[in-house]
Design an enzyme around this catalytic site. Sequence first.
Site, PDB file in Angstrom:
ATOM      1  CB  ALA A  57      -0.427   0.336   1.007  1.00 46.37           C
ATOM      2  CB  THR A  65       5.108  -3.386   4.552  1.00 45.67           C
ATOM      3  OG1 THR A  65       5.487  -2.706   4.578  1.00 45.67           O
ATOM      4  CG2 THR A  65       5.368  -4.979   4.201  1.00 45.67           C
ATOM      5  CG  HIS A  66       2.489   0.205   6.044  1.00 49.33           C
ATOM      6  ND1 HIS A  66       2.952   1.994   6.926  1.00 49.33           N
ATOM      7  CD2 HIS A  66       2.723  -0.480   6.821  1.00 49.33           C
ATOM      8  CE1 HIS A  66       2.946   2.012   8.097  1.00 49.33           C
ATOM      9  NE2 HIS A  66       2.918   0.108   8.226  1.00 49.33           N
ATOM     10  CG  ASP A  67       2.582   4.417   4.053  1.00 47.78           C
ATOM     11  OD1 ASP A  67       1.930   5.101   2.808  1.00 47.78           O
ATOM     12  OD2 ASP A  67       1.635   3.964   4.889  1.00 47.78           O
ATOM     13  CB  SER A  85       7.631   3.842   7.515  1.00 45.07           C
ATOM     14  OG  SER A  85       5.318   4.788   7.288  1.00 45.07           O
TER      15      SER A  85
END
Length: 236
Positions: free
Chosen positions: A120, A137-139, A157
């Site tokens: 994502a 993974t996300h960001d 992140s």
Amino acid sequence: MNELVIVGAGGFARETAQAAADSGGFKLLGHLDDNPALHGVEVDGVPVLGGCDLVHELPAAQVVICVGNPRDYAARARLADRLGLPEDRYATVVHPTAAVSATSEVGPGSVLFAHCVLTAAVRVGAHVAVMPQVVLTHDDVVEDFATLTSGVRLGGSARLERGAYVGSGALIREGTTIGAWSLIGMGSAVLGDVPPGEVWVGSPARRLRAADAPALDQLAARAHDAAPHALGGPVT
């Protein structure tokens, strides 16, 4: 179907040729390589057409640069500078089994191999190599010319700065930054930020030494380009 030439004829280039064929979106014209011993031969059934500069004589073909290894992971950046192609000449090759979310983006000249995952809002820059079974993974942010080898996992992140190289099976903790042109050894577990231009290994990862000369040269060149152009300070 877009015509494609692959700059390089080694392992990375051969794997990219297979990914391009599996994707069904390209007509692969051949490899380009500066080793004259390869000119005119076939690599896995794909011809080596000539040296890398031949790309300028094939203006209708899209290009991916597929060179580099842990001993010289700055090679892609040097070739991109040398060839001087506009961004729209570069293809993005994504294996059909790669899972790229609708909120993620992948830049020109990058290659995503089989079974890698972008969950994502992941941002992958230009000329990035993402090997099989990598999970972003996300960001997460992966900047230009970075390399993620097989089985790498990034927590949310995390950031890989320009040219960073992450060895097979390494784990990067969420929110962690790997500095530009640094190298992370295979199987390492990185729990904190890594400065630019260093080699870190182990679990937990610790500094081993400075990066090799090709990577440090790229780091120094980037710093020079970003420096003020006048002795009295930045140009206004």
